[in-house]
Design an enzyme around this catalytic site. Structure first.
Site, PDB file in Angstrom:
ATOM      1  CG  ASP A  86      -2.121   0.946   1.009  1.00 55.91           C
ATOM      2  OD1 ASP A  86      -3.226   0.432   0.757  1.00 55.91           O
ATOM      3  OD2 ASP A  86      -1.956   2.191   1.048  1.00 55.91           O
ATOM      4  CG  ASP A 111       2.274   4.993  -6.532  1.00 54.27           C
ATOM      5  OD1 ASP A 111       1.445   4.248  -7.087  1.00 54.27           O
ATOM      6  OD2 ASP A 111       2.263   6.231  -6.609  1.00 54.27           O
ATOM      7  CG  ASP A 143     -10.846  -3.126  -0.847  1.00 54.28           C
ATOM      8  OD1 ASP A 143     -11.831  -3.036  -1.586  1.00 54.28           O
ATOM      9  OD2 ASP A 143     -10.849  -2.772   0.351  1.00 54.28           O
ATOM     10  CE  LYS A 176     -12.593  -0.585  -3.645  1.00 54.22           C
ATOM     11  NZ  LYS A 176     -12.675  -0.117  -2.263  1.00 54.22           N
TER      12      LYS A 176
END
Ligand SMILES: C[S@@+](CC[C@H](N)C(=O)[O-])C[C@H]1O[C@@H](n2cnc3c(N)ncnc32)[C@H](O)[C@@H]1O
Length: 209
Positions: A79, A97, A124, A164
């Protein structure tokens, strides 16, 4: 004369049943229940799998994954955000990133060198929202295209990818990329997703190469 009260802005965080359920069950975010439902529906996580979760903070997907794989098994979370107060054996977290793949790649390789590839990649990911639906969904699709490319390199052939995405016009661009690489896909909106949210999950089955 009665003093006029200033109207308060509506709070952004909605404390719904999933919020309280997450607190009760010690999940770091309500998102946990989205993955739990995806797991119940598609049985994506198997105990023997090496799993990578992209865009993991605040790490509730990782908590769910951790519960579904063997105790000493490798789980990796990536993350942009810093990892705070989170440590569980065999969970490796990388602050990076997803757009900077060239510098991310060696970091991931350093962790999975023995196994080389993951059996499942979940994501997600959500962009920092601007309030402009067209911009937000465009950015969501862009981020997901990078995750598809990440999975090109790090996901085993014949295995699955979970994404997602904010679904709108540009979704077709993402679908095109997925269909080139996976045998089939399923689009699903778990009950834990808020009704007003454009987010849905795309489960991509059987990576072709
Ligand atoms: C909805 S949150 C994920 C929640 C997480 N699945 C959980 O269960 O706790 C979306 C995450 O996407 C991450 N993100 C957004 N853009 C990113 C990027 N370019 N690279 C890596 N992570 C990114 C954000 O930092 C944020 O933590």
């Amino acid at each position: 004369m009665e003093k006029q009260r200033k109207k308060r802005p509506t709070p952004f965080i909605i404390h719904d049943e999933y919020f309280f359920k997450a607190k009760k069950e010690w999940y770091r975010a309500r998102s946990a229940f989205k993955l739990i439902e995806l797991q119940e529906k598609f049985s994506l996580i198997k105990a023997w799998m090496k799993v990578c979760d992209v865009a993991s903070a605040p790490w509730s997907f990782l908590q769910v994954i951790r519960k579904n794989v063997w105790n000493d098994w490798l789980v990796v979370g990536i993350d942009l955000q810093k990892i705070d107060n989170f440590w569980q054996e065999n969970i490796h977290t990388i602050q990076h990133d997803i757009y900077e793949f060239d510098t991310l790649k060696p970091k991931v390789e350093a962790i999975i060198w023995e196994w080389k590839l993951f059996d499942l990649v979940t994501s997600d990911i959500a962009p920092k929202t601007t309030g402009r639906a067209d911009i937000d969904q465009y950015e969501s699709v862009e981020l997901n295209i990078w995750i598809v490319k990440f999975a090109d390199v790090f996901l085993k052939k014949w295995w699955n990818l979970v994404l997602k995405v904010f679904i709108w016009e540009d979704f077709n661009d993402l679908l095109k990329e997925i269909k080139l690489r996976y045998k089939k896909l399923s689009v699903y909106k778990p009950f834990a997703c808020r009704d007003r949210s454009p987010e849905e999950y795309v489960v991509c089955f059987d990576k072709l190469n």
